[in-house]
Enzyme design. Structure first.
Site, short mmCIF file in Angstrom:
data_model
loop_
_atom_site.label_atom_id
_atom_site.label_comp_id
_atom_site.label_asym_id
_atom_site.label_seq_id
_atom_site.Cartn_x
_atom_site.Cartn_y
_atom_site.Cartn_z
N CYS A 140 30.27 79.53 66.50
CA CYS A 140 29.14 80.37 66.19
C CYS A 140 28.57 80.12 64.88
CB CYS A 140 30.41 81.50 65.80
SG CYS A 140 30.63 82.40 67.14
N LEU A 141 27.70 80.21 64.36
CA LEU A 141 27.34 79.27 62.76
C LEU A 141 25.46 80.10 63.03
CD1 LEU A 141 27.35 77.12 60.63
CD2 LEU A 141 26.03 76.46 61.92
#
Length: 369
Positions: A140-141
């Site tokens: 998750c970025l």
């Protein structure tokens, strides 16, 4: 060439210095058979082989950026037959619970790159080592559009690069206090309750990192076999020294630095769960690092937890906490007593005035009569 110190013999525990080749930070390799995205874009990968293709040119540009600008803590391998694939190893930074660990990521570039960001997969061994890195490999970025973010934080086809993605993972994800990466927790740093949660989370992270080290040494990713062995041959002693320091409360998990510049724990003692996990992992780490030829020395061959010192420290801290709680209670009582006194005086004054006013009215009435 570089120098490597390794064990000369298991029996003597002596060490010798060996000259070894430097592992390049960037290299082109041929075997992509264990890459996570191997079959994801295989049908379109042939199109990228055409040097006239715009995407091919962009990827070659990215390769040059990586080759010239990679920091020493990030190692990248790209593939001559699958230029759309990439693998990176990130070394955990000092001052974080990820220190000295190795974290591998597989990346794949879509056929319309850079219109869309690369796909990123974390090789997790089934562990969730960070709120942004899931056990199933999901990363998750904001930069790769897998997490909401402000416009400036998301992928920009005109400016964003693979180097930026890797550096962001290292700096923003694998950080000093990963507990606060969790949405909603980041607004509470400084609060003692949340800080305690963060310390406990760091202990869990370090244990998972140690477990990952063992798994990496048993089965390193292809094209990184020499690098993994050399890394833990060089850093094995420091990792074991950190384990001993953490188990005895000299440092909080993540804050050990072998140069003596780490942040001491100031009376902190680790959880029983953390110590128990370290005791189980320690002999496995010693055996695994010894297998690489690491020079460990007799001082770190066994994990000795100074129980008497821990109990004394714990007793001292409990006494200090009791004294603080008692002091707070006394302070509260004094404040309460002070407030009560002020209120009593006010009530006394109010009712006294009313009483005085009523008496004087009766007296004046009698005079008039």
């Amino acid at each position: 060439m570089a120098l490597s110190v390794h064990s000369n013999s298991a029996a003597s525990g002596s060490c010798e210095v060996e000259e070894i080749g430097v592992v390049p930070k960037f290299d082109v390799v041929s075997d992509e058979s264990d890459h996570y995205f191997l079959n994801s874009f295989k049908s379109k990968s042939d199109q990228l082989a055409n040097t006239a293709n715009g995407v091919h040119k962009k990827i070659m540009q990215e390769w040059r950026i990586l080759e010239k600008n990679l920091p020493d803590s990030i190692i990248v391998r790209v593939y001559e037959k699958r230029i759309d694939l990439l693998r990176a190893a990130i070394i955990g930074a000092a001052g974080t619970p990820y220190h000295d660990g190795l974290f591998f990521f597989d990346l794949a570039l879509p056929s319309d790159y850079p219109a869309r960001p690369p796909l990123v997969y974390y090789r997790s061994f089934g562990y969730r080592i960070n709120p942004n890195l899931y056990a199933n490999g999901r990363v998750c970025l904001s930069l790769v559009n897998t997490w909401p973010g402000r416009k400036g934080e998301k992928w920009n086809p005109k400016e964003s690069t693979m180097l930026q993605v890797l550096v962001s993972i290292q700096a923003l994800v694998l950080n000093e206090k990963p507990y606060f990466n969790e949405p909603g927790y980041g607004i509470w740093p400084g609060k003692s309750y949340w800080e305690k949660k963060s310390v406990a989370y760091n202990e869990d992270v370090f244990i998972i990192s140690c477990k990952s080290m063992l798994l990496l040494l048993r089965k390193p990713p292809k094209n990184f076999e020499e690098f993994v062995a050399a890394h833990f041959r060089e850093r094995g002693f420091s990792i074991l020294l950190a384990c001993k320091s953490y188990a005895n409360g000299s440092f909080k998990a993540g804050y050990f630095k072998n140069d003596g510049a780490g942040t001491s724990s100031n009376g902190f003692f680790p959880s029983e769960k953390f110590i128990g996990s370290l005791k189980l992992l320690y002999p496995q780490l010693v055996a695994a690092f010894s297998g690489t030829g690491a020079c460990l020395g007799n001082s770190v061959k066994q994990l000795v937890v100074e129980e008497k010192k821990r109990k004394k420290k714990k007793k001292k801290k409990s006494a200090a906490m009791f004294k603080k709680q008692l002091s707070n209670q006394v302070s509260v009582m004094r404040k309460t007593r002070g407030v009560a006194k002020v209120l009593f005086e006010k009530f006394k004054k109010v009712f006294g005035l009313k009483l005085s006013g009523s008496g004087s009215g009766r007296k004046q009435g009698n005079v008039k009569k």
